[in-house]
Scaffold this active site. Structure first.
Site, PDB file in Angstrom:
ATOM      1  CB  ALA A 151      -0.889  -0.008   1.233  1.00  0.00           C
ATOM      2  N   GLY A 152       0.355   2.335  -0.504  1.00  0.00           N
ATOM      3  CA  GLY A 152       1.148   3.558  -0.555  1.00  0.00           C
ATOM      4  C   GLY A 152       0.356   4.703  -1.158  1.00  0.00           C
ATOM      5  N   GLY A 198       2.212   4.990 -10.354  1.00  0.00           N
ATOM      6  CA  GLY A 198       2.472   6.017 -11.358  1.00  0.00           C
ATOM      7  C   GLY A 198       3.260   5.415 -12.490  1.00  0.00           C
ATOM      8  CB  CYS A 218       3.487   1.124 -17.850  1.00  0.00           C
ATOM      9  SG  CYS A 218       5.062   1.332 -18.662  1.00  0.00           S
TER      10      CYS A 218
HETATM   11  C1  UGA Z   1       5.017  -2.021 -15.206  1.00  0.00           C
HETATM   12  C2  UGA Z   1       4.883  -3.537 -15.146  1.00  0.00           C
HETATM   13  O1  UGA Z   1       5.235  -4.013 -13.851  1.00  0.00           O
HETATM   14  C3  UGA Z   1       5.775  -4.206 -16.192  1.00  0.00           C
HETATM   15  O2  UGA Z   1       5.558  -5.607 -16.180  1.00  0.00           O
HETATM   16  C4  UGA Z   1       5.432  -3.645 -17.565  1.00  0.00           C
HETATM   17  O3  UGA Z   1       6.256  -4.185 -18.577  1.00  0.00           O
HETATM   18  C5  UGA Z   1       5.610  -2.136 -17.546  1.00  0.00           C
HETATM   19  O4  UGA Z   1       4.753  -1.578 -16.533  1.00  0.00           O
HETATM   20  C6  UGA Z   1       5.248  -1.616 -18.909  1.00  0.00           C
HETATM   21  O5  UGA Z   1       4.097  -1.782 -19.339  1.00  0.00           O
HETATM   22  O6  UGA Z   1       6.141  -1.146 -19.637  1.00  0.00           O
HETATM   23  P1  UGA Z   1       6.772  -0.235 -14.267  1.00  0.00           P
HETATM   24  O7  UGA Z   1       5.815   0.797 -14.751  1.00  0.00           O
HETATM   25  O8  UGA Z   1       8.214  -0.096 -14.560  1.00  0.00           O
HETATM   26  O9  UGA Z   1       6.347  -1.693 -14.833  1.00  0.00           O
HETATM   27  O10 UGA Z   1       6.645  -0.264 -12.695  1.00  0.00           O
HETATM   28  P2  UGA Z   1       6.128  -1.230 -11.550  1.00  0.00           P
HETATM   29  O11 UGA Z   1       7.274  -1.780 -10.823  1.00  0.00           O
HETATM   30  O12 UGA Z   1       5.130  -2.193 -12.044  1.00  0.00           O
HETATM   31  O13 UGA Z   1       5.412  -0.156 -10.596  1.00  0.00           O
HETATM   32  C7  UGA Z   1       4.359   0.660 -11.097  1.00  0.00           C
HETATM   33  C8  UGA Z   1       3.856   1.588 -10.003  1.00  0.00           C
HETATM   34  O14 UGA Z   1       3.131   0.838  -9.021  1.00  0.00           O
HETATM   35  C9  UGA Z   1       4.937   2.339  -9.234  1.00  0.00           C
HETATM   36  O15 UGA Z   1       4.520   3.668  -9.024  1.00  0.00           O
HETATM   37  C10 UGA Z   1       5.037   1.591  -7.910  1.00  0.00           C
HETATM   38  O16 UGA Z   1       5.477   2.413  -6.855  1.00  0.00           O
HETATM   39  C11 UGA Z   1       3.581   1.174  -7.725  1.00  0.00           C
HETATM   40  N1  UGA Z   1       3.422  -0.024  -6.857  1.00  0.00           N
HETATM   41  C12 UGA Z   1       3.915  -1.221  -7.236  1.00  0.00           C
HETATM   42  C13 UGA Z   1       2.719   0.100  -5.656  1.00  0.00           C
HETATM   43  O17 UGA Z   1       2.233   1.182  -5.301  1.00  0.00           O
HETATM   44  N2  UGA Z   1       2.550  -1.028  -4.885  1.00  0.00           N
HETATM   45  C14 UGA Z   1       3.039  -2.234  -5.251  1.00  0.00           C
HETATM   46  O18 UGA Z   1       2.836  -3.207  -4.501  1.00  0.00           O
HETATM   47  C15 UGA Z   1       3.741  -2.331  -6.451  1.00  0.00           C
END
Ligand code: UGA
Length: 430
Positions: free
Chosen positions: A252-253, A257, A260
């Site tokens: 949670a947070g 963002g 993607c």
């Molecule tokens: C995401 C997907 O995870 C990739 O599999 C995909 O290829 C990519 O989009 C894309 O379409 O190009 P990304 O945007 O780099 O990757 O970032 P994530 O690690 O997925 O995190 C996305 C957001 O969710 C961040 O802001 C992160 O802080 C937030 N998040 C993630 C949470 O708030 N809680 C979580 O438990 C996980």
């Protein structure tokens, strides 16, 4: 194999560098002349751990080169990856005009058989449109196939993700295309999932939408925890041990963002509506995500009372750690909202400062975390960079005017922070 990567943005560059690393001959194309000049010198235009050294190494080994024209890639490369931007339009749909332009350019230069692979995130049926567009210009279907090979790279660990994929999706319409893609990915020894083109396209949008929805779900549960005094970290732990749920993406947070999730969720929603499919769950996931930022600000107000003229120290500007990307970063939206309330902002991020300086006005950008918190009325942790988790919080407390800590990522230990003397507020931690 000879591979042309059209579009040397985030996806294109990582893909190109990794294919070169696997031993293929790669030509990366982009119409941004400055960017290509920079890349030729082995300089990466984006911050991604390991990317620059991989670019340099493969340029040196003559497996990676750069060009500004699509026709060169079409003439030289048997496989052409379309990795151009698919930005959101005002109504949330994906803008596919770059994909269309590239398809036309390829068609105009097609002399020998080429496999054209969409790697940009695109709505279902884009492959059909690419096929139709090329066929209109270049009638012979024996000269090309269109395939879909979506990427699942996370910013900050993209190279690792490319080289160690959970799965590689190959969306193809015939055995010829499948054979080529199998050969291309053979060095990775990955779990290959072969599907039709449309299913591959949906796998990408559905995966990102599902993960984003999972985050919004846990954020909504976190509010229930706040309202009752329960702890979201315990709840997530207890839920995540069920293998049908799984532990990841239950942090949670202040919300998700990046370029993607918000964009893909909107595009998938728009596409569903267009097809006559009601998918309001996605709408709700977006709404919860927007509310989460307001929820955080509300928490700050409920704790420190008036915002006007208070000084808030912000640690973390990128949308997540290990990237300099601030697109749709919750931190940026929250800062802007706080500035409407006449709050004074001091901020620091290990990598995203240059980009943030172009976006934000009236922010005092600092050289490190300790300088940032000086005389602050509260500290807002917005991105969970390791260096912020490892700070000397006793020192931080001494430097602040009031030791109030808002942990927007639940990255710190509340008991430890309270012991040091902070008033600690996380998300969903009672
Ligand atoms: C995401 C997907 O995870 C990739 O599999 C995909 O290829 C990519 O989009 C894309 O379409 O190009 P990304 O945007 O780099 O990757 O970032 P994530 O690690 O997925 O995190 C996305 C957001 O969710 C961040 O802001 C992160 O802080 C937030 N998040 C993630 C949470 O708030 N809680 C979580 O438990 C996980």
């Amino acid at each position: 194999m000879k591979i042309g990567i059209i579009g040397s943005g985030y996806v294109g560059l990582v893909t190109g560098a990794c294919f070169a690393h696997l031993g293929h001959q790669v030509l990366c194309v982009d119409n941004d002349v400055k960017k290509i000049e920079m890349l030729k010198r082995g300089k990466s235009p984006i911050y991604e751990p390991g990317l620059e050294s991989m670019l340099k190494e493969n340029i040196r080994r003559k497996r990676l080169s750069f060009a500004t024209k699509v026709d060169r890639a079409t003439r030289q490369c048997e496989i052409l990856f379309i990795c151009v931007n698919t930005p959101p339009k005002m109504n949330g749909e994906a803008d596919l005009s770059f994909v269309e332009n590239v398809s036309r350019e390829i068609a105009r230069n097609l002399k020998d058989y080429r496999l054209i692979v969409e790697k940009s995130t695109v709505p279902v049926q884009t492959g059909e449109w690419i096929h139709k567009t090329i066929k209109q210009i270049q009638a012979s279907e024996s000269l090309f196939d269109v395939a879909s090979n979506p990427e699942f790279l996370r910013e900050g660990s993209a190279i690792h993700d490319f080289l160690n994929p959970d799965r590689v999706i190959l969306g193809v319409s015939n055995a010829r295309a499948e054979k080529i893609l199998r050969k291309l990915y053979a060095p990775l020894k990955a779990n290959l999932v072969v599907t039709d083109l449309k299913s591959a396209e949906i796998i990408k949008h559905a995966s990102n939408s599902f993960l984003a929805t999972k985050i919004s779900f846990i954020n909504a549960v976190a509010r229930v925890c706040d309202a009752t005094g329960a702890d979201i970290n315990n709840v997530a732990l207890g839920m995540g041990l069920d293998p049908r749920i799984g532990p990841s993406f239950l942090n949670a947070g202040i919300g998700f963002g990046g370029f993607c999730f918000p964009k893909d969720l909107s595009a998938f929603l728009r596409m569903s509506e267009r097809l006559g499919v009601r998918f309001d769950m996605l709408k709700e996931a977006l709404t919860i995500n927007d509310e989460q930022k307001k929820y955080f600000i509300q928490k700050i107000e409920n704790t420190i009372w008036n915002l006007t003229d208070k000084t808030l120290a912000v640690l973390g500007l990128s949308f997540k750690p290990n990237t300099d990307d601030i697109r749709y970063a919750p931190a940026i939206d929250i800062i802007r909202e706080l500035q409407h309330e006449k709050v004074k902002i001091r901020a620091y991020d290990p990598e995203a400062m240059t980009r943030a300086k172009q976006e934000l006005r009236d922010v005092k950008f600092c050289r490190n975390a300790y300088e940032t918190v000086r005389n602050a009325d509260a500290l807002l942790l917005m991105t969970e960079w390791d260096e912020f988790v490892d700070l000397d919080y006793k020192r931080i407390k001494k430097l602040m005017r009031h030791p109030v800590l808002f942990d927007g990522r639940n990255a710190l230990n509340p008991a430890e922070m309270r012991k040091i003397g902070f008033k600690y507020c996380g998300i969903g931690r009672g």
